[in-house]
Write a protein that holds these residues in place. Structure first.
Motif, PDB file in Angstrom:
ATOM      1  N   PHE A  40     -11.688  -7.195  -0.750  1.00 38.91           N
ATOM      2  CA  PHE A  40     -12.553  -7.023   0.422  1.00 38.91           C
ATOM      3  C   PHE A  40     -13.424  -5.788   0.298  1.00 38.91           C
ATOM      4  CE2 PHE A  40      -8.827  -9.315   2.238  1.00 38.91           C
ATOM      5  CZ  PHE A  40      -9.497 -10.507   2.522  1.00 38.91           C
ATOM      6  N   ASN A  99      -8.469   6.282  -5.244  1.00 35.41           N
ATOM      7  CA  ASN A  99      -7.775   5.230  -5.985  1.00 35.41           C
ATOM      8  C   ASN A  99      -8.783   4.415  -6.800  1.00 35.41           C
ATOM      9  OD1 ASN A  99      -5.948   3.360  -6.896  1.00 35.41           O
ATOM     10  ND2 ASN A  99      -5.706   2.319  -4.925  1.00 35.41           N
ATOM     11  N   GLY A 149      -7.497   2.571   5.907  1.00 36.78           N
ATOM     12  CA  GLY A 149      -8.692   2.277   5.099  1.00 36.78           C
ATOM     13  C   GLY A 149      -8.466   2.273   3.603  1.00 36.78           C
ATOM     14  N   HIS A 158     -14.879  -3.358   2.873  1.00 36.81           N
ATOM     15  CA  HIS A 158     -14.849  -2.975   4.288  1.00 36.81           C
ATOM     16  C   HIS A 158     -14.590  -4.200   5.179  1.00 36.81           C
ATOM     17  CE1 HIS A 158     -16.099   0.889   2.892  1.00 36.81           C
ATOM     18  NE2 HIS A 158     -17.135   0.363   2.300  1.00 36.81           N
ATOM     19  N   CYS A 166     -18.917   8.647   4.979  1.00 35.75           N
ATOM     20  CA  CYS A 166     -18.670   8.205   3.607  1.00 35.75           C
ATOM     21  C   CYS A 166     -19.280   9.174   2.618  1.00 35.75           C
ATOM     22  CB  CYS A 166     -19.273   6.817   3.401  1.00 35.75           C
ATOM     23  SG  CYS A 166     -19.283   6.277   1.681  1.00 35.75           S
ATOM     24  N   GLY A 213      -6.634  12.117  -3.999  1.00 30.51           N
ATOM     25  CA  GLY A 213      -6.987  11.399  -2.764  1.00 30.51           C
ATOM     26  C   GLY A 213      -7.982  10.289  -3.004  1.00 30.51           C
ATOM     27  N   ARG A 225      -8.301   1.077   0.071  1.00 36.06           N
ATOM     28  CA  ARG A 225      -9.058  -0.084  -0.428  1.00 36.06           C
ATOM     29  C   ARG A 225      -8.172  -1.151  -1.065  1.00 36.06           C
ATOM     30  NH1 ARG A 225     -12.021   2.572   2.788  1.00 36.06           N
ATOM     31  NH2 ARG A 225     -14.052   3.270   2.103  1.00 36.06           N
ATOM     32  N   VAL A 226      -8.586  -2.400  -0.917  1.00 39.93           N
ATOM     33  CA  VAL A 226      -7.950  -3.517  -1.617  1.00 39.93           C
ATOM     34  C   VAL A 226      -9.047  -4.258  -2.389  1.00 39.93           C
ATOM     35  CG1 VAL A 226      -5.966  -3.845  -0.090  1.00 39.93           C
ATOM     36  CG2 VAL A 226      -8.145  -4.921   0.484  1.00 39.93           C
ATOM     37  N   LEU A 282     -11.644   9.670  -0.482  1.00 40.17           N
ATOM     38  CA  LEU A 282     -11.573   9.642   0.982  1.00 40.17           C
ATOM     39  C   LEU A 282     -10.285  10.248   1.523  1.00 40.17           C
ATOM     40  CD1 LEU A 282     -12.990   6.073   1.720  1.00 40.17           C
ATOM     41  CD2 LEU A 282     -14.173   8.247   1.917  1.00 40.17           C
ATOM     42  N   GLY A 283      -9.232  10.262   0.688  1.00 38.72           N
ATOM     43  CA  GLY A 283      -7.978  10.873   1.122  1.00 38.72           C
ATOM     44  C   GLY A 283      -8.176  12.328   1.528  1.00 38.72           C
ATOM     45  N   ARG A 340     -10.739  13.741   7.269  1.00 33.24           N
ATOM     46  CA  ARG A 340      -9.822  14.570   8.072  1.00 33.24           C
ATOM     47  C   ARG A 340     -10.543  15.845   8.502  1.00 33.24           C
ATOM     48  NH1 ARG A 340      -6.056  17.344   3.497  1.00 33.24           N
ATOM     49  NH2 ARG A 340      -5.825  15.222   2.726  1.00 33.24           N
ATOM     50  N   ILE A 370      -2.931  12.988  -7.521  1.00 35.59           N
ATOM     51  CA  ILE A 370      -2.339  13.636  -6.344  1.00 35.59           C
ATOM     52  C   ILE A 370      -2.608  12.729  -5.150  1.00 35.59           C
ATOM     53  CG2 ILE A 370      -2.313  15.711  -4.919  1.00 35.59           C
ATOM     54  CD1 ILE A 370      -3.517  17.149  -7.463  1.00 35.59           C
ATOM     55  N   GLU A 420     -23.428   0.608   4.986  1.00 29.78           N
ATOM     56  CA  GLU A 420     -23.103   0.536   3.566  1.00 29.78           C
ATOM     57  C   GLU A 420     -23.685  -0.730   2.917  1.00 29.78           C
ATOM     58  OE1 GLU A 420     -21.689   2.803   1.739  1.00 29.78           O
ATOM     59  OE2 GLU A 420     -21.349   1.605  -0.050  1.00 29.78           O
ATOM     60  N   ASP A 475      -3.268  19.014   1.074  1.00 28.17           N
ATOM     61  CA  ASP A 475      -3.902  19.190  -0.238  1.00 28.17           C
ATOM     62  C   ASP A 475      -4.503  20.578  -0.462  1.00 28.17           C
ATOM     63  OD1 ASP A 475      -3.951  16.170  -1.246  1.00 28.17           O
ATOM     64  OD2 ASP A 475      -4.364  16.249   0.892  1.00 28.17           O
TER      65      ASP A 475
END
Ligand SMILES: Nc1nc2c(c(=O)[nH]1)N[C@H]1C(S)=C(S)[C@@H](COP(=O)(O)OP(=O)(O)OC[C@H]3O[C@@H](n4cnc5c(=O)[nH]c(N)nc54)[C@H](O)[C@@H]3O)O[C@H]1N2
Ligand SMILES: Nc1nc2c(c(=O)[nH]1)N[C@H]1C(S)=C(S)[C@@H](COP(=O)(O)OP(=O)(O)OC[C@H]3O[C@@H](n4cnc5c(=O)[nH]c(N)nc54)[C@H](O)[C@@H]3O)O[C@H]1N2
Ligand code: SF4
Ligand SMILES: [Mo]
Length: 669
Positions: free
Chosen positions: A565, A167, A559, A567, A135, A165, A561-562, A286-287, A291, A192, A105, A214
């Motif tokens: 940061f 943010n 995972g 990754h 990704c 899924g 995100r915040v 990514l939510g 999966r 959702i 990335e 979902d």
């Protein structure tokens, strides 16, 4: 020393905001560029403080060669000679496919990605592999198998947005500004997400769905659209609609909703809000991607989207750059890794599926992989199952890493080559992917360049591998000038532009048909049928390999995100660490109390794949049956809790969200 603010582009995340950089010689100041057509002065916390990363004394400065006695500093020329000779020897002994060229990335997805692929394929290796293995591409597949691309929103027009899924308040803060503007205009927002994220807190309605369910909710919304609102596709350009409707009739609304933990009253309110405010736009994150069953779940949301705004027919915008020389005649290549397991992924992306490289390295399946160049990525932290990644990477005959820092992946390498960051690189970026016909130029803006720009690594490596005809240019300026001829935009215009961007002309695709090969929208996917998959996105395709149970009673999302940061990056930079948060797992206070876990207690989180010791944080934002944690920490690595055993059978994407897990207070010995 240069004190003028120079316009360039931030490349930390995919938003590619316009920035103004002032370099005083020992300090780099970064601010937003008000003239940039997309970001209009916005810069986020990561972008603003990046000068601390640029000037970090932990940056790699010299290439390092691993010797039995430790790392030895060598020259860039020697490093490139060693890299090329190792790759040539490996090709001679084991064939070109035994070498993986991995782009993480850190190098993003535009011009440099093309160069990396060109290098790999020109050398004869089908195993150009990218971070696209885990990704974003799962959602691209879900949408393009359904209607030929991803819909781009027209925020001026849409009446309701469904964010599913994802943010965006954290993950795409620049785009989120556009969304907020639409909210102020009166657009409705449905989120959702099992967690009450910053985005969810702004929603008109937030459905705190049970993790992993979902697809059932999307199907329930489809049934509502058909049965309660009488909606159907508006034209003849559809494949399989009637059969799809028939299949849905066989499912009971209550059974579907029962899977999701969404109560009927909230469901009705959400469904009414959507269909009373059309046109609508659905976006997923990514939510849904991380999966097994992810692509079909995304297809279920795409089928719904086709009814929310039938006029929005996703079409790809791209600058008409001149092709790379020789890209029409690469040598014969074997199939890439993953071609038999995930053929739609490998053919769609023309690259290998990195989630299967461990099998190639460890078991020779489908053939042995013996050498790897990892550029701008840190799979030891960001790929599932750190343990298996470690075993595989140490088994290689030769591993070279091209990075800014001595990452955990670089520590395993035989050769480490320092890269320069986006303040010292030249690169083009095309905003066509987000529906805006602009080219942007990233360019060197500091007086203290460190490391090699990526184009230089690729061109020099190419030359030493005998691929001069594929990289005929003396430098990237020459390459970009050649690539741009035909776009109507020149390099000089980009360099002179106060926003570091120029608009390009493109052909607006026709809007009558959908942008699939046959112009139809595919409720039934022929491509899925032909590859042995269920052609419709129906409940049997959404189910997970296993669910929570007494042993692993929580749904863990890894995972999330915040803001501070990216990754695995910035953990060595105090400014970013102070912005926080530190590594932690969030748990609902009631669930925590039932387990005797206090706020900030040290806990052990475990899954079937591994365990992590980490501090717990009480948070009412997570469901009582859920846990969430960030990724990117070397200690408390979320990917000690994820595995490579189960993946989405269409995209090959790993299982990183809605993973059954357990949490216990750590008892001191
Ligand atoms: N600050 C920062 N920004 C970034 C990045 C970064 O590292 N740091 N990375 C960038 C990259 S490369 C990417 S790909 C994007 C990703 O951007 P997003 O797709 O927005 O990723 P997340 O923030 O992980 O959001 C995923 C959401 O899915 C929810 N979720 C988990 N399980 C489920 C489920 O079963 N169902 C539903 N409906 N939701 C679920 C989580 O609660 C979370 O809110 O972010 C980009 N932006
Ligand atoms: N459990 C879990 N794991 C995940 C995710 C998750 O949600 N959960 N998300 C996944 C996703 S969506 C993604 S995109 C991946 C990201 O995975 P990675 O690609 O591994 O991401 P980073 O940790 O950002 O690593 C980028 C590296 O590139 C280096 N770098 C940055 N800029 C440059 C440059 O200009 N030149 C060079 N040479 N190097 C540079 C940085 O120092 C850093 O070491 O993580 C994935 N892993
Ligand atoms: S959102 Fe932040 S990190 Fe991403 S490109 Fe913009 S300024 Fe850089
Ligand atoms: Mo990503």
């Amino acid at each position: 020393m240069q004190t003028r603010a120079v316009p360039t582009i931030c490349k930390i995340c995919d938003e590619h905001c316009g920035i103004l950089v002032t370099d005083s010689g020992h300090e780099v100041m970064i601010e937003g560029n008000g003239t940039h057509p997309l970001s209009r002065g916005f810069v986020c916390v990561k972008g603003k403080h990046y000068g601390h990363v640029h000037h970090s004394d932990q940056r790699l400065k010299k290439p390092l060669l691993k010797r039995p006695s430790g790392w030895e500093e060598i020259s860039f020329e020697d490093a490139l000679d060693i890299l090329a000779s190792k790759l040539l020897r490996c090709r001679e002994e084991f064939g070109a496919e035994s070498i993986v060229f991995y782009k993480g990335e850190g190098l993003k997805h535009f011009e440099i990605a093309q160069y990396m692929r060109h290098l790999a394929n020109g050398f004869g290796s089908p195993n150009y592999v990218s971070v696209g293995s885990l990704c974003h591409y799962s959602q691209v597949l879900g949408h393009s198998l359904t209607y030929g691309g991803k819909p781009v929103p027209d925020f001026e027009k849409i009446g309701v947005a469904v964010i599913w899924g994802a943010n965006p308040a954290i993950s795409v803060p620049r785009t989120f500004g556009d969304l907020r503007k639409a909210l102020r205009r009166g657009m409705k927002l449905l989120v959702i997400d099992p967690a009450s994220t910053r985005t969810a807190k702004l929603a008109d309605i937030h459905l705190r769905i049970r993790p992993g369910s979902d697809g059932y909710l999307a199907t329930a919304l489809m049934k509502y659209a058909i049965e309660d609102r009488g909606l159907s596709p508006t034209d003849e350009y559809e494949e399989g609609w009637e059969e799809f409707v028939e299949s849905m009739k066989r499912m009971s609304h209550d059974d579907l909703l029962g899977e999701t933990d969404v109560d009927p009253v909230s469901f009705k309110a959400a469904a009414s809000m959507i269909f009373d405010n059309l046109p609508g736009w659905t976006t997923v994150g990514l939510g849904l991607e991380h999966r097994p069953g992810g692509v079909q779940t995304i297809r279920a949301t795409a089928c719904l989207q086709s009814l929310l705004d039938p006029e929005n027919r996703p079409a790809h915008i791209a600058a008409p750059l001149k092709p790379l020389p020789g890209s029409d005649r690469y040598p014969h290549m074997n199939a890439p890794i993953g071609a038999s397991e995930t053929p739609l992924f490998t053919s769609g992306r023309r690259e290998g599926q990195g989630m299967l490289w461990d099998r190639a390295i460890m078991d020779g399946d489908p053939y042995p992989v013996r050498a790897m160049l990892v550029a701008g990525g840190n799979p030891m932290v960001t790929f599932p199952s750190r343990q298996r990644q470690g075993e595989a990477l140490t088994r290689l005959d030769f591993l070279a890493v091209f990075d800014l820092f001595m990452t955990p992946t670089a520590q395993l390498a035989h050769l480490v080559i320092p890269g320069s960051d986006h303040l010292d690189n030249t690169e083009l970026h095309d905003y066509g992917r987000v529906g805006r016909p602009y080219l942007g130029l990233m360019r060197p803006v500091t007086s203290s360049p460190v490391g090699w720009p990526t184009w230089k690594l690729v061109f020099e490596c190419g030359r030493r591998l005998g691929l001069e005809s594929l990289f005929p240019w003396k430098d990237n300026r020459e390459a970009l000038a050649a690539r741009l001829s035909g776009t109507g935009v020149t390099l000089e215009e980009l360099e002179d532009s106060p926003s570091a961007t120029c608009q390009y002309a493109y052909e607006r695709p026709g809007s009558k048909e959908w942008h699939t090969k046959d112009g139809k929208i595919h409720y039934r996917s022929i491509a899925l049928q032909e590859t042995g998959n269920t052609p419709f996105p129906l409940p049997e395709t959404f189910s997970l390999p296993y669910n929570t149970d007494d042993n692993f009673p929580f749904w863990l999302s890894t995972g999330d995100r915040v803001s501070a940061f990216q990754h695995g990056q910035f953990r060595e930079i105090p400014t970013y660490c102070n912005l926080g948060p530190q590594a932690m797992v969030e748990i609902h206070p009631d669930a925590a109390r039932a387990l005797g876990i206090d706020h900030q207690d040290l806990v052990v989180v475990s899954t079937r794949y591994g365990r992590v010791e980490i501090h717990a944080e009480h948070s009412p934002d997570v469901r009582q049956d859920s846990l969430r944690m960030t990724h990117g920490w070397e200690e408390a690595n979320a990917n000690d809790l994820t595995g490579l055993e189960h993946f989405d059978r269409i995209s090959g994407f790993p299982w990183l969200r809605c993973v059954p897990a357990r949490i216990e207070r750590k008892i001191s010995p």
